[in-house]
Design a protein around this motif. Structure first.
Motif: not given
Length: 458
Positions: A41, A45-46, A117, A184-189, A327
């Motif tokens: 994450y 991602y970040k 964000d 989860s649909p995304s790394a953020r969620v 993954k």
């Protein structure tokens, strides 16, 4: 003949105290395990943004190592300060509660950062994450020392309950992460769900502390000195009349006598001190250190090897045989496998205590061989062109290495954590336990710092 003193020892009914200390063990390493399990994450991602820079690339390449330094340096400092502070039952309990609340609040802040964000200020996000790690581990350093200090006053297996919980926390964090990725649909969620689980567990630890403070078994051991008579050979004559030393583990008293016999004979002049209250200040700490130095060295070596390899090196070992989807390869065979089998090692130590305290050092030194083993696996650190040849090309050999390294880490660390408080007089057990907890973090810190060398070696 049964000792009149042991007749007054209450039961740990339904193993409530054992379960609560296990929960606190989970809490002691949960913040660290949550942060390292979220490596993807943070890195992919970040910190993976269109307008990257050499500085940001360096942050991504060595993220786990930087996180480890930001976490463990303040942790060890606060454990050292905590060691020399008042260790009364009430003081320990207050510190445990306050530090748990602080850690929960920082994780709430981490969730807020996950929602926002941060693409335009990725470097600021990195430093905010490091600052959060510092605050969490300042609180956690006090918390971990207090938990081991309290557990050390109880029978030996209660110290191991904390060790079991520590490794179980990694297993729980890994399962939370794998589950979060899957649903989860995304790394953020996924990150929001993941860090929310950390807040929930820490709140449970706060609630459990309220219950344990009023438990008669816990109060007996933490507020009263247990006379050395409990540990003499008369313990072997006790039967199942409700005495905690017998019902919980008859082996416990006998193992203490057998395993410590040689050490006690060598240092008989020191063990014959009747008035233990005569030792104060620096003399007290020197006395305890002299008694348990070998166990402390073992603990440092165990955690040095384990934490130099896990997670920084092992997380960057890639599959060569497509054993599992890429993954999930690292989450399963690095984070989950290590923590799960380290916990298995803890459970084995609960029932089987071999070798004795004087011989654990042989096995802790042999574990140094795991370092070249994993370097010759398919270790591919980010932004590094590997020149060292890959010798171990089979995923299953790598997996066996992870399993044995983890199991030996859990087993040997449990032995040392149980042996250390039993190498001193009962009145000094809490200080020995806190010293042992301090050396855990020292070993972790040394290992994490050395992990920065591995990308240079390959």
């Amino acid at each position: 003949m049964t000792s009149s003193i042991t007749k007054t020892i209450p039961y740990d009914r339904y193993y409530i105290v054992f379960i609560i200390l296990l929960l606190h063990g989970i809490g002691t390493l949960l913040p660290w395990n949550m942060l390292i399990n979220a490596n993807s994450y943070f890195v992919d991602y970040k910190l993976s943004v269109p307008k990257s820079s050499p500085t940001l690339d360096n942050f991504r390449t060595n993220f786990l190592s930087y996180l480890g330094i930001a976490s463990k340096a303040p942790n060890i400092l606060l454990q050292l300060i905590n060691l020399f502070a008042n260790t009364s039952h009430g003081s320990l309990s207050t510190r445990i509660t306050v530090t748990l609340v602080i850690q929960a609040l920082v994780f709430v802040f981490t969730i807020i950062l996950a929602i926002i964000d941060t693409t335009e200020w990725a470097e600021i996000f990195f430093w905010l994450t490091m600052a959060s790690a510092v605050v969490i581990n300042v609180a956690n350093g006090v918390y971990q020392g207090c938990v081991y200090g309290a557990a050390a006053k109880l029978p030996m297996k209660y110290t191991n309950a904390v060790s079991i919980g520590m490794n179980l926390s990694g297993t729980i964090a890994s399962l939370f992460m794998i589950g979060s990725i899957a649903v989860s649909p995304s790394a953020r969620v996924a990150a929001i769900i993941f860090f929310s689980c950390a807040v929930f567990i820490l709140i449970l630890c706060v609630i459990s502390e309220v219950f344990i403070k009023n438990n008669t078994f816990y109060i007996y051991h933490t507020e009263k000195k247990i006379e050395s008579e409990i540990f003499d050979n008369n313990a072997k004559d006790q039967t199942s009349d409700g005495l905690i030393l017998v019902d919980d583990n008859q082996i416990e008293a006998n193992n203490y006598i057998n395993n410590s016999n040689k050490t006690n004979n060598k240092n008989n002049s020191n063990n014959n001190i009747k008035d233990t209250d005569d030792l104060k200040g620096l003399a007290l700490y020197k006395h305890v250190l002299f008694k348990i130095w070998l166990q402390l060295l073992n603990i440092i070596l165990i955690y040095y090897v384990s934490l130099s390899l896990f997670p920084a090196l092992i997380a960057d070992i890639k599959s060569m045989n497509n054993t599992l989807n890429e993954k999930y390869f690292s989450p399963v065979f690095c984070f989950l496998a290590f923590n799960m089998f380290a916990t298995v090692g803890n459970f084995i130590a609960q029932r089987f205590q071999r070798p004795g305290p004087n011989y654990v050092i042989i096995f802790t030194l042999l574990r140094l061989l795991y370092i070249p083993f994993f370097l010759y696996c398919n270790y591919q650190p980010t932004n590094v062109n590997r020149s060292l040849p890959v010798v171990i090309k089979n995923d299953w050999i790598f997996i066996v290495g992870v399993v044995t390294m983890a199991m030996s880490s859990g087993y040997l660390s449990s032995l040392c954590m149980m042996y250390a408080p039993r190498c001193v007089q009962p009145g000094y057990a809490s200080i020995a336990g806190m010293m042992a907890a301090l050396t855990i973090i020292l070993g972790i810190l040394l290992g994490i710092n050395f992990s920065l060398v591995y990308p240079l070696i390959v």
